[in-house]
Design an enzyme around this catalytic site. Structure first.
Site, mmCIF file in Angstrom:
data_model
loop_
_atom_site.group_PDB
_atom_site.id
_atom_site.type_symbol
_atom_site.label_atom_id
_atom_site.label_comp_id
_atom_site.label_asym_id
_atom_site.label_seq_id
_atom_site.Cartn_x
_atom_site.Cartn_y
_atom_site.Cartn_z
ATOM 1 N N LYS A 115 5.622 11.650 10.765
ATOM 2 C CA LYS A 115 5.404 10.491 9.902
ATOM 3 C C LYS A 115 6.410 10.426 8.761
ATOM 4 O O LYS A 115 6.788 9.346 8.332
ATOM 5 C CB LYS A 115 3.981 10.498 9.331
ATOM 6 C CG LYS A 115 2.930 10.090 10.344
ATOM 7 C CD LYS A 115 1.664 9.612 9.640
ATOM 8 C CE LYS A 115 0.616 9.150 10.634
ATOM 9 N NZ LYS A 115 -0.660 8.817 9.995
ATOM 10 N N LYS A 207 2.928 8.464 22.740
ATOM 11 C CA LYS A 207 1.507 8.135 22.783
ATOM 12 C C LYS A 207 1.280 6.692 22.341
ATOM 13 O O LYS A 207 2.090 6.126 21.588
ATOM 14 C CB LYS A 207 0.673 9.135 21.973
ATOM 15 C CG LYS A 207 0.847 9.039 20.505
ATOM 16 C CD LYS A 207 -0.073 9.992 19.773
ATOM 17 C CE LYS A 207 0.183 9.728 18.298
ATOM 18 N NZ LYS A 207 -0.458 10.525 17.346
ATOM 19 N N LYS A 210 -0.751 2.737 16.831
ATOM 20 C CA LYS A 210 -0.935 1.508 16.068
ATOM 21 C C LYS A 210 0.385 0.960 15.564
ATOM 22 O O LYS A 210 0.512 -0.237 15.300
ATOM 23 C CB LYS A 210 -1.830 1.794 14.853
ATOM 24 C CG LYS A 210 -3.272 2.133 15.195
ATOM 25 C CD LYS A 210 -3.949 2.721 13.958
ATOM 26 C CE LYS A 210 -5.455 2.862 14.157
ATOM 27 N NZ LYS A 210 -6.054 3.643 13.054
HETATM 28 P P1 AMP Z 1 -6.084 7.296 13.868
HETATM 29 O O1 AMP Z 1 -5.877 5.916 14.292
HETATM 30 O O2 AMP Z 1 -4.829 8.079 13.740
HETATM 31 O O3 AMP Z 1 -6.991 7.435 12.694
HETATM 32 O O4 AMP Z 1 -6.877 7.989 15.064
HETATM 33 C C1 AMP Z 1 -8.269 7.865 15.245
HETATM 34 C C2 AMP Z 1 -8.735 8.694 16.427
HETATM 35 O O5 AMP Z 1 -8.154 8.185 17.627
HETATM 36 C C3 AMP Z 1 -8.320 10.173 16.349
HETATM 37 O O6 AMP Z 1 -9.373 10.974 16.854
HETATM 38 C C4 AMP Z 1 -7.127 10.248 17.246
HETATM 39 O O7 AMP Z 1 -6.929 11.523 17.802
HETATM 40 C C5 AMP Z 1 -7.487 9.231 18.318
HETATM 41 N N1 AMP Z 1 -6.277 8.678 18.948
HETATM 42 C C6 AMP Z 1 -5.283 7.987 18.346
HETATM 43 N N2 AMP Z 1 -4.326 7.632 19.231
HETATM 44 C C7 AMP Z 1 -4.734 8.122 20.440
HETATM 45 C C8 AMP Z 1 -4.185 8.100 21.762
HETATM 46 N N3 AMP Z 1 -3.022 7.498 22.006
HETATM 47 N N4 AMP Z 1 -4.870 8.706 22.739
HETATM 48 C C9 AMP Z 1 -6.059 9.333 22.504
HETATM 49 N N5 AMP Z 1 -6.633 9.394 21.282
HETATM 50 C C10 AMP Z 1 -5.985 8.800 20.257
#
Ligand code: AMP
Ligand code: TRP
Length: 344
Positions: A115, A207, A210
């Site tokens: 990041k 991966k 967002k």
């Molecule tokens: P975040 O949007 O970073 O707050 O992620 C929220 C949750 O979604 C966390 O548990 C992440 O590990 C999961 N997550 C985010 N992106 C992915 C992805 N591409 N595949 C699986 N889990 C994800």
């Protein structure tokens, strides 16, 4: 380590563009855990501001994640749904943990490196200290089980290291406080199933995220049926037909990703998906995947829209959850103050 009551804690950042990876890696699992555990599901707004957020958008994004939790089937009466910044003990415990965690530990965090990018001097101090806040989120409720996607594994390991070091550093004081088995549990990551790491639909080495500049890379929880169908049709694949066994997916990341998504949406395994679709053309599989995806997501998307049209209701859910969370957090924080040697 017997004395800890089991409690699930997890969080999602309100940074917009909620996608299928968030749903399959996290939110769908949150829903499944509700029968077996007491659960706390947090909208981690304090984590979001470790990178710049427009204040008006942040409010909407907090409501979007809350709506996704509720629309997916989280019961905010039986369990606790709230936004992090309402409960000041997260920040209080994070400060104590900043003094427990070592620079060397945080320096190893790959998410910070990714990041912060090349211009590390210009990253916020919060972005660097982020994993100590995450440990505080879980441990301020003495959480024992944490469902997350694969990308959070390293942060969870750090949470365990912080809990362990706190227990060791303050062991005498903790015993004096009446806790024989250490004060904090070592929280266990729950990273299971066929979609712990959903990849970009445009590039199987990245991966789904967002912040990817290409909207075709992700299926958003706000996409309608046409958008979902288009994105799956355009998803990158290779020219080979699908194999009948999992071994045949080796080195075929895009194919592996789509099979994993199908399996997670259908509640089955990659093997079962391949035994059904193996040997067939990608176009047939993609059509089935699009239908399944629309089938699963459309009701959630519709319910999210309905909920988001009434922000007052969402805000009252968060306020109620915050009040209940704070009762628990205050109890932990009072004990932490005694253990550390603060006067209260
Ligand atoms: P975040 O949007 O970073 O707050 O992620 C929220 C949750 O979604 C966390 O548990 C992440 O590990 C999961 N997550 C985010 N992106 C992915 C992805 N591409 N595949 C699986 N889990 C994800
Ligand atoms: N760091 C997590 C993410 O980016 C979000 C998060 C913050 C979290 N605090 C947490 C997840 C506590 C689980 C438990 O996805």
């Amino acid at each position: 380590m017997a004395a800890f009551e089991q409690r699930v804690f997890s969080g999602v950042q309100p940074t917009g563009n909620l996608h299928l990876g968030n749903y399959l890696g996290a939110i769908q699992k949150f829903v499944d855990l509700q029968d077996a555990y007491d659960c706390m599901y947090c909208v981690v707004d304090m984590h979001a501001i470790t990178v710049w957020q427009n204040p008006l958008e942040l409010k909407n994004n907090i409501r979007e994640v809350t709506a996704a939790y509720l629309a997916a089937g989280i019961d905010a009466k039986k369990h606790i749904v709230f936004n992090q910044s309402r409960v000041p003990q997260h920040a209080e415990l994070a400060w104590v943990f900043n003094c427990v965690a070592r620079m060397g530990w945080l320096n190893r965090m790959t998410q910070f490196k990714e990041k912060a990018g090349k211009d590390r001097e210009n990253a916020s101090v919060g972005l660097f200290a982020y994993p100590a806040l995450m440990a505080a989120d879980i441990l301020v409720y003495r959480g024992t089980h944490v469902p997350v996607g694969d990308d959070q594994k390293q942060h969870l390991e750090l949470s365990r290291d912080i809990a362990q070091k706190f227990n060791n550093d303050f062991s005498e004081s903790i015993a004096g406080n009446g806790h024989e088995d250490g004060f904090f549990p070592l929280p266990e990551p729950l990273i299971t199933g066929p979609a712990t790491r959903v990849m970009s639909l445009r590039d199987g080495s990245k991966k789904m995220s967002k912040s990817d500049p290409s909207d075709l890379s992700r299926i958003k929880l706000s996409d309608d049926a046409d958008q979902i169908a288009t994105k799956i049709r355009k998803a990158r694949t290779d020219p080979e037909p699908l194999p009948s066994e999992k071994k045949g997916l080796e080195g075929r990341r895009e194919a592996e990703n789509l099979v994993g998504i199908y399996a997670a949406l259908a509640g089955t395994s990659a093997e079962a998906v391949l035994s059904e679709f193996g040997g067939g053309q990608f176009s047939t599989f993609k059509q089935a995947l699009a239908d399944l995806c629309i089938d699963k997501l459309a009701p959630i998307t519709a319910e999210m829209r309905k909920l988001q049209a009434d922000p007052g209701h969402i805000d009252s859910v968060l306020a109620n959850g915050g009040d209940r969370a704070e009762v628990l957090a205050r109890k932990t924080m009072d004990a932490v103050k005694d253990i550390v040697g603060f006067i209260r």
